[in-house]
Scaffold this motif. Structure first.
Motif, PDB file in Angstrom:
ATOM      1  N   LEU A  21       0.842  -1.210   0.000  1.00 47.40           N
ATOM      2  CA  LEU A  21       0.000   0.000   0.000  1.00 47.40           C
ATOM      3  C   LEU A  21       0.872   1.253   0.000  1.00 47.40           C
ATOM      4  O   LEU A  21       0.545   2.256  -0.655  1.00 47.40           O
ATOM      5  CB  LEU A  21      -0.925   0.017   1.216  1.00 47.40           C
ATOM      6  CG  LEU A  21      -2.099  -0.962   1.237  1.00 47.40           C
ATOM      7  CD1 LEU A  21      -3.022  -0.646   2.415  1.00 47.40           C
ATOM      8  CD2 LEU A  21      -2.893  -0.914  -0.059  1.00 47.40           C
ATOM      9  N   LEU A  22       1.980   1.204   0.727  1.00 50.72           N
ATOM     10  CA  LEU A  22       2.910   2.336   0.752  1.00 50.72           C
ATOM     11  C   LEU A  22       3.460   2.583  -0.651  1.00 50.72           C
ATOM     12  O   LEU A  22       3.545   3.732  -1.108  1.00 50.72           O
ATOM     13  CB  LEU A  22       4.041   2.019   1.726  1.00 50.72           C
ATOM     14  CG  LEU A  22       4.798   3.196   2.361  1.00 50.72           C
ATOM     15  CD1 LEU A  22       3.852   4.120   3.110  1.00 50.72           C
ATOM     16  CD2 LEU A  22       5.873   2.667   3.301  1.00 50.72           C
ATOM     17  N   GLN A  23       3.789   1.502  -1.330  1.00 51.17           N
ATOM     18  CA  GLN A  23       4.279   1.608  -2.707  1.00 51.17           C
ATOM     19  C   GLN A  23       3.189   2.157  -3.620  1.00 51.17           C
ATOM     20  O   GLN A  23       3.452   3.004  -4.483  1.00 51.17           O
ATOM     21  CB  GLN A  23       4.744   0.232  -3.195  1.00 51.17           C
ATOM     22  CG  GLN A  23       5.356   0.246  -4.582  1.00 51.17           C
ATOM     23  CD  GLN A  23       5.770  -1.145  -5.045  1.00 51.17           C
ATOM     24  OE1 GLN A  23       5.744  -2.106  -4.277  1.00 51.17           O
ATOM     25  NE2 GLN A  23       6.139  -1.265  -6.313  1.00 51.17           N
ATOM     26  N   MET A  64       2.742   5.784  -6.295  1.00 49.51           N
ATOM     27  CA  MET A  64       2.634   5.622  -7.750  1.00 49.51           C
ATOM     28  C   MET A  64       1.839   6.764  -8.379  1.00 49.51           C
ATOM     29  O   MET A  64       0.823   7.205  -7.832  1.00 49.51           O
ATOM     30  CB  MET A  64       1.948   4.288  -8.087  1.00 49.51           C
ATOM     31  CG  MET A  64       2.765   3.069  -7.757  1.00 49.51           C
ATOM     32  SD  MET A  64       1.843   1.517  -8.068  1.00 49.51           S
ATOM     33  CE  MET A  64       1.521   1.663  -9.851  1.00 49.51           C
ATOM     34  N   ASN A  65       2.302   7.232  -9.524  1.00 48.77           N
ATOM     35  CA  ASN A  65       1.544   8.239 -10.275  1.00 48.77           C
ATOM     36  C   ASN A  65       0.442   7.592 -11.100  1.00 48.77           C
ATOM     37  O   ASN A  65      -0.675   8.093 -11.174  1.00 48.77           O
ATOM     38  CB  ASN A  65       2.494   9.027 -11.192  1.00 48.77           C
ATOM     39  CG  ASN A  65       3.465   9.876 -10.407  1.00 48.77           C
ATOM     40  OD1 ASN A  65       3.095  10.468  -9.392  1.00 48.77           O
ATOM     41  ND2 ASN A  65       4.719   9.953 -10.864  1.00 48.77           N
ATOM     42  N   ASP A  66       0.775   6.474 -11.722  1.00 49.63           N
ATOM     43  CA  ASP A  66      -0.195   5.752 -12.555  1.00 49.63           C
ATOM     44  C   ASP A  66      -0.840   4.658 -11.715  1.00 49.63           C
ATOM     45  O   ASP A  66      -0.211   3.654 -11.406  1.00 49.63           O
ATOM     46  CB  ASP A  66       0.512   5.148 -13.771  1.00 49.63           C
ATOM     47  CG  ASP A  66      -0.456   4.412 -14.702  1.00 49.63           C
ATOM     48  OD1 ASP A  66      -1.668   4.396 -14.413  1.00 49.63           O
ATOM     49  OD2 ASP A  66       0.023   3.853 -15.708  1.00 49.63           O
ATOM     50  N   SER A  88      -1.188  -1.111 -14.242  1.00 49.32           N
ATOM     51  CA  SER A  88       0.058  -0.628 -13.642  1.00 49.32           C
ATOM     52  C   SER A  88       0.205  -1.108 -12.204  1.00 49.32           C
ATOM     53  O   SER A  88       1.292  -1.497 -11.769  1.00 49.32           O
ATOM     54  CB  SER A  88       0.107   0.901 -13.687  1.00 49.32           C
ATOM     55  OG  SER A  88       0.175   1.362 -15.012  1.00 49.32           O
ATOM     56  N   VAL A  89      -0.916  -1.081 -11.464  1.00 43.81           N
ATOM     57  CA  VAL A  89      -0.886  -1.512 -10.065  1.00 43.81           C
ATOM     58  C   VAL A  89      -0.549  -2.995  -9.980  1.00 43.81           C
ATOM     59  O   VAL A  89       0.292  -3.411  -9.178  1.00 43.81           O
ATOM     60  CB  VAL A  89      -2.234  -1.219  -9.369  1.00 43.81           C
ATOM     61  CG1 VAL A  89      -2.273  -1.852  -7.983  1.00 43.81           C
ATOM     62  CG2 VAL A  89      -2.452   0.285  -9.262  1.00 43.81           C
ATOM     63  N   GLU A 122      -9.154  -4.431  -4.488  1.00 46.49           N
ATOM     64  CA  GLU A 122      -9.028  -4.469  -3.023  1.00 46.49           C
ATOM     65  C   GLU A 122      -7.891  -3.566  -2.554  1.00 46.49           C
ATOM     66  O   GLU A 122      -8.010  -2.891  -1.523  1.00 46.49           O
ATOM     67  CB  GLU A 122      -8.785  -5.900  -2.553  1.00 46.49           C
ATOM     68  CG  GLU A 122      -9.981  -6.831  -2.774  1.00 46.49           C
ATOM     69  CD  GLU A 122      -9.677  -8.257  -2.368  1.00 46.49           C
ATOM     70  OE1 GLU A 122      -8.681  -8.456  -1.639  1.00 46.49           O
ATOM     71  OE2 GLU A 122     -10.420  -9.162  -2.792  1.00 46.49           O
ATOM     72  N   TYR A 123      -6.803  -3.549  -3.304  1.00 42.44           N
ATOM     73  CA  TYR A 123      -5.681  -2.690  -2.943  1.00 42.44           C
ATOM     74  C   TYR A 123      -6.042  -1.217  -3.116  1.00 42.44           C
ATOM     75  O   TYR A 123      -5.671  -0.371  -2.287  1.00 42.44           O
ATOM     76  CB  TYR A 123      -4.459  -3.043  -3.795  1.00 42.44           C
ATOM     77  CG  TYR A 123      -3.732  -4.279  -3.321  1.00 42.44           C
ATOM     78  CD1 TYR A 123      -2.612  -4.188  -2.512  1.00 42.44           C
ATOM     79  CD2 TYR A 123      -4.166  -5.555  -3.679  1.00 42.44           C
ATOM     80  CE1 TYR A 123      -1.935  -5.319  -2.065  1.00 42.44           C
ATOM     81  CE2 TYR A 123      -3.512  -6.693  -3.244  1.00 42.44           C
ATOM     82  CZ  TYR A 123      -2.397  -6.562  -2.436  1.00 42.44           C
ATOM     83  OH  TYR A 123      -1.740  -7.683  -1.987  1.00 42.44           O
ATOM     84  N   LEU A 124      -6.749  -0.901  -4.178  1.00 38.30           N
ATOM     85  CA  LEU A 124      -7.152   0.493  -4.417  1.00 38.30           C
ATOM     86  C   LEU A 124      -8.117   0.969  -3.336  1.00 38.30           C
ATOM     87  O   LEU A 124      -8.012   2.102  -2.851  1.00 38.30           O
ATOM     88  CB  LEU A 124      -7.778   0.620  -5.804  1.00 38.30           C
ATOM     89  CG  LEU A 124      -6.814   0.407  -6.987  1.00 38.30           C
ATOM     90  CD1 LEU A 124      -7.587   0.364  -8.301  1.00 38.30           C
ATOM     91  CD2 LEU A 124      -5.759   1.505  -7.025  1.00 38.30           C
ATOM     92  N   ASP A 125      -9.051   0.094  -2.933  1.00 40.40           N
ATOM     93  CA  ASP A 125      -9.985   0.443  -1.850  1.00 40.40           C
ATOM     94  C   ASP A 125      -9.227   0.658  -0.543  1.00 40.40           C
ATOM     95  O   ASP A 125      -9.499   1.614   0.201  1.00 40.40           O
ATOM     96  CB  ASP A 125     -11.027  -0.671  -1.664  1.00 40.40           C
ATOM     97  CG  ASP A 125     -12.045  -0.722  -2.798  1.00 40.40           C
ATOM     98  OD1 ASP A 125     -12.147   0.279  -3.544  1.00 40.40           O
ATOM     99  OD2 ASP A 125     -12.720  -1.755  -2.942  1.00 40.40           O
TER     100      ASP A 125
END
Length: 334
Positions: free
Chosen positions: A257-259, A263-265, A270-271, A284-287
């Motif tokens: 999550l820190l990484q 991130m810009n994109d 990309s994620v 789930e990571y974006l949430d």
């Protein structure tokens, strides 16, 4: 995987090298290739006189060379397999003279597990020139689910992303252990089946509702009630859910999550690529990133480092795992 397929294809087509050095951290492929050579190079009736299995702890390099230089009896080839060759690590360089001029009628297989031969050694250079060196590297956590999917696909099975993730989180990256469990599932499920979390729970004993995967998901979604329910289950069943594993997996999650915050994109592709996660789990990571700002995530990472030490019994003053887990969760969600 492609290198393994090519090796197997060449052996099937009788394109045999005089020496195979099978080495590396991941023992699974070393065993599989060795077993394939033992089962396919010689006909069954030829193996009695022409196939020999030696063990590194019981023999010397001179013993291996002596056996390798024998001529086959009533066959074109003989096979000499040296298992646990890593036990000869101090003397294996003595094999370099033989490797420079190996017996053409012998297939010598060296199973050098859990580590690799120093590539600066004369024996490595000689085998690289006259035979085949296969290095079996350990897979990263994020690579194992895809390995599971591909392995099952060759047998006519499918698996859901969640089910494969459950196996990885419970069994780690040990491919032999995972393969054993997959073989059990193939016995009870008909070919063509898609393996689900329910199948994992029923046949392997990993709870589909109370596991580190579901805990991570609940925390990321800030579903406090579900997260505390899972933590309570972990505390009541500490042998099946060691705290040190839970803390490690949560540490990896919040580090990702820190990484992600940096991130810009933040497009799904990309994620998935940057975090090395299955695209299925990107949402789930974006949430979770929305629910946990960067400053909060940094604090949680520091907290997890603290509890990693406590989970190993340092500065914990004999606090029960159940209480430590609850304290950890409160500090993450607070």
């Amino acid at each position: 995987m492609d290198e393994v397929k090519q090796l197997v294809t060449d052996i099937k087509n009788n394109k045999l090298a005089p020496i195979y050095l099978l080495m590396g951290e991941e023992a699974y492929y070393i065993d599989k290739i060795s077993e394939f050579i033992e089962s396919n190079v010689l006909a069954e009736e030829e193996r009695g006189f022409n196939q020999m299995v030696l063990y590194g702890r019981d023999v010397t390099v001179e013993d291996i060379v002596g056996n390798a230089k024998r001529f086959p009896m009533m066959a074109d080839k003989q096979v000499v397999v040296v298992k646990e060759a890593q036990d000869l690590s101090r003397t294996i360089d003595k094999l370099s003279d033989y490797a420079k001029n190996p017996q053409p009628s012998t297939v010598l297989v060296l199973c050098y597990k859990y580590k690799s031969v120093d590539k600066r050694k004369a024996v490595y250079k000689a085998i690289k020139k006259s035979g085949i060196v296969f290095e079996s590297k350990k897979l990263y956590d994020n690579q194992v689910p895809d390995w599971i999917r591909r392995t099952l696909s060759t047998k006519g099975y499918k698996i859901t992303p969640k089910a494969s993730q459950m196996l990885v989180e419970f069994l780690g990256t040990n491919l032999a252990k995972i393969n054993n469990e997959l073989e059990k599932l193939q016995i009870v499920l008909p070919e063509g089946s898609e393996i689900t979390p329910s199948h994992i729970e029923e046949n392997i004993g990993i709870s589909k509702d109370y596991n580190n995967f579901e805990l991570r998901k609940a925390i990321g979604a800030r579903n406090d009630a579900k997260a505390f329910k899972i933590i309570t289950y972990f505390g009541d069943n500490p042998k099946d859910n060691p705290m040190v594993v839970t803390v490690s997996l949560l540490y990896n999650f919040f580090s990702q999550l820190l990484q992600l915050h940096g991130m810009n994109d933040k497009s799904p592709r990309s994620v998935a690529s940057a975090l090395r996660v299955n695209p299925y789990f990107v949402s789930e990571y974006l949430d979770a990133a929305r629910n946990f700002p960067m400053r909060k995530v940094s604090g949680i990472v520091a907290t997890l480092r603290e509890f990693d030490v406590k989970s190993k019994g340092v500065n914990a003053n004999a606090v029960p795992q159940k209480d430590l887990l609850k304290e950890l969760l409160v500090r993450i969600l607070n």
